[in-house]
Design a protein around this motif. Structure first.
Motif, short mmCIF file in Angstrom:
data_model
loop_
_atom_site.label_atom_id
_atom_site.label_comp_id
_atom_site.label_asym_id
_atom_site.label_seq_id
_atom_site.Cartn_x
_atom_site.Cartn_y
_atom_site.Cartn_z
N ASP A 3 -31.22 -40.07 -14.35
CA ASP A 3 -29.97 -40.32 -15.05
C ASP A 3 -29.19 -39.03 -15.28
O ASP A 3 -28.39 -38.95 -16.21
CB ASP A 3 -30.25 -41.03 -16.37
N GLN A 4 -29.40 -38.05 -14.44
CA GLN A 4 -28.72 -36.76 -14.57
C GLN A 4 -27.24 -36.91 -14.20
O GLN A 4 -26.88 -37.73 -13.37
CB GLN A 4 -29.38 -35.73 -13.68
N LYS A 5 -26.42 -36.10 -14.84
CA LYS A 5 -24.98 -36.14 -14.57
C LYS A 5 -24.49 -34.75 -14.22
O LYS A 5 -25.12 -33.76 -14.54
CB LYS A 5 -24.24 -36.67 -15.79
N VAL A 6 -23.34 -34.70 -13.54
CA VAL A 6 -22.72 -33.44 -13.20
C VAL A 6 -21.26 -33.47 -13.64
O VAL A 6 -20.60 -34.51 -13.61
CB VAL A 6 -22.80 -33.12 -11.69
N LYS A 7 -20.77 -32.32 -14.07
CA LYS A 7 -19.37 -32.17 -14.45
C LYS A 7 -18.65 -31.53 -13.28
O LYS A 7 -19.01 -30.43 -12.84
CB LYS A 7 -19.24 -31.30 -15.69
N VAL A 8 -17.65 -32.20 -12.76
CA VAL A 8 -16.90 -31.74 -11.59
C VAL A 8 -15.49 -31.40 -12.04
O VAL A 8 -14.83 -32.21 -12.70
CB VAL A 8 -16.87 -32.82 -10.49
N THR A 9 -15.03 -30.20 -11.68
CA THR A 9 -13.69 -29.75 -12.05
C THR A 9 -12.93 -29.37 -10.79
O THR A 9 -13.46 -28.65 -9.93
CB THR A 9 -13.76 -28.52 -12.97
N GLN A 10 -11.71 -29.86 -10.66
CA GLN A 10 -10.86 -29.48 -9.54
C GLN A 10 -10.22 -28.14 -9.85
O GLN A 10 -9.56 -27.98 -10.87
CB GLN A 10 -9.80 -30.54 -9.29
N VAL A 11 -10.40 -27.16 -8.96
CA VAL A 11 -9.86 -25.82 -9.21
C VAL A 11 -8.78 -25.42 -8.20
O VAL A 11 -8.10 -24.42 -8.41
CB VAL A 11 -10.98 -24.75 -9.22
N LYS A 12 -8.62 -26.19 -7.14
CA LYS A 12 -7.59 -25.91 -6.15
C LYS A 12 -6.87 -27.19 -5.79
O LYS A 12 -7.41 -28.29 -5.92
CB LYS A 12 -8.19 -25.31 -4.88
N ARG A 19 -7.61 -34.91 5.28
CA ARG A 19 -7.57 -36.19 4.58
C ARG A 19 -8.91 -36.52 3.91
O ARG A 19 -8.94 -37.03 2.79
CB ARG A 19 -7.21 -37.29 5.57
N GLY A 20 -10.02 -36.22 4.56
CA GLY A 20 -11.34 -36.51 3.99
C GLY A 20 -11.58 -35.77 2.70
O GLY A 20 -12.13 -36.32 1.75
N ALA A 21 -11.15 -34.51 2.64
CA ALA A 21 -11.31 -33.73 1.41
C ALA A 21 -10.42 -34.29 0.30
O ALA A 21 -10.85 -34.42 -0.85
CB ALA A 21 -10.98 -32.26 1.67
N ARG A 22 -9.19 -34.64 0.64
CA ARG A 22 -8.27 -35.21 -0.36
C ARG A 22 -8.81 -36.51 -0.92
O ARG A 22 -8.80 -36.74 -2.14
CB ARG A 22 -6.89 -35.46 0.26
N GLU A 23 -9.32 -37.38 -0.05
CA GLU A 23 -9.83 -38.67 -0.50
C GLU A 23 -11.12 -38.53 -1.30
O GLU A 23 -11.37 -39.30 -2.22
CB GLU A 23 -10.03 -39.59 0.70
N SER A 24 -11.93 -37.54 -0.97
CA SER A 24 -13.16 -37.30 -1.72
C SER A 24 -12.86 -36.86 -3.15
O SER A 24 -13.49 -37.33 -4.10
CB SER A 24 -14.02 -36.25 -1.03
N VAL A 25 -11.88 -35.98 -3.29
CA VAL A 25 -11.47 -35.53 -4.63
C VAL A 25 -10.94 -36.71 -5.42
O VAL A 25 -11.29 -36.90 -6.59
CB VAL A 25 -10.42 -34.40 -4.54
N ARG A 26 -10.14 -37.55 -4.81
CA ARG A 26 -9.58 -38.71 -5.49
C ARG A 26 -10.67 -39.71 -5.85
O ARG A 26 -10.65 -40.32 -6.92
CB ARG A 26 -8.53 -39.37 -4.60
N SER A 27 -11.66 -39.88 -4.98
CA SER A 27 -12.75 -40.81 -5.23
C SER A 27 -13.62 -40.39 -6.41
O SER A 27 -14.23 -41.22 -7.07
CB SER A 27 -13.64 -40.95 -3.99
N LEU A 28 -13.67 -39.09 -6.67
CA LEU A 28 -14.39 -38.60 -7.83
C LEU A 28 -13.62 -38.85 -9.13
O LEU A 28 -14.16 -38.67 -10.21
CB LEU A 28 -14.68 -37.10 -7.68
N GLY A 29 -12.35 -39.25 -9.02
CA GLY A 29 -11.55 -39.53 -10.20
C GLY A 29 -10.68 -38.38 -10.63
O GLY A 29 -10.16 -38.39 -11.75
N LEU A 30 -10.50 -37.40 -9.76
CA LEU A 30 -9.69 -36.22 -10.09
C LEU A 30 -8.29 -36.38 -9.53
O LEU A 30 -8.12 -36.78 -8.38
CB LEU A 30 -10.35 -34.96 -9.53
N ARG A 31 -7.30 -36.03 -10.34
CA ARG A 31 -5.92 -36.13 -9.90
C ARG A 31 -5.16 -34.82 -10.03
O ARG A 31 -4.19 -34.60 -9.31
CB ARG A 31 -5.18 -37.19 -10.72
N ASN A 50 -19.75 -32.31 -1.60
CA ASN A 50 -19.96 -31.45 -0.43
C ASN A 50 -18.75 -31.45 0.50
O ASN A 50 -18.42 -30.43 1.09
CB ASN A 50 -21.21 -31.89 0.34
N ARG A 51 -18.10 -32.57 0.61
CA ARG A 51 -16.93 -32.69 1.50
C ARG A 51 -15.77 -31.83 1.01
O ARG A 51 -15.01 -31.30 1.81
CB ARG A 51 -16.51 -34.16 1.56
N ALA A 52 -15.63 -31.69 -0.31
CA ALA A 52 -14.50 -30.95 -0.88
C ALA A 52 -14.98 -29.79 -1.74
O ALA A 52 -14.32 -29.42 -2.72
CB ALA A 52 -13.64 -31.91 -1.70
#
Length: 67
Positions: A3-12, A19-31, A50-52
């Motif tokens: 049940d481990q969690k990770v905090k993901v922050t968009q920095v760029k 397109r794959g990197a853009r969609e991966s960031v969006r799929s994580l819930g980052l805007r 890993n993709r982004a």
């Protein structure tokens, strides 16, 4: 997995990335840049990260303070 969690922050920005990197960031819930989300540490989310990885920072969240 556990049940481990990770905090993901968009920095760029996703502008100019593939397109794959853009969609991966969006799929994580980052805007927006500097927005953070806490997600489950599973294979799907690790694939998105890993993709982004060049656009994100990742921190492991300890204990039950992930909520």
């Amino acid at each position: 997995m556990s049940d481990q969690k990770v905090k993901v922050t968009q920095v760029k920005s996703t502008i100019g990335n593939k397109r794959g990197a853009r969609e991966s960031v969006r799929s994580l819930g980052l805007r927006k840049i500097h927005q953070s989300v806490v997600v489950d540490d599973n294979a799907v989310n690790r694939g998105y990260i890993n993709r982004a990885s060049h656009l994100l920072t990742v921190e492991v969240v300890q204990g039950s303070d992930a909520s």
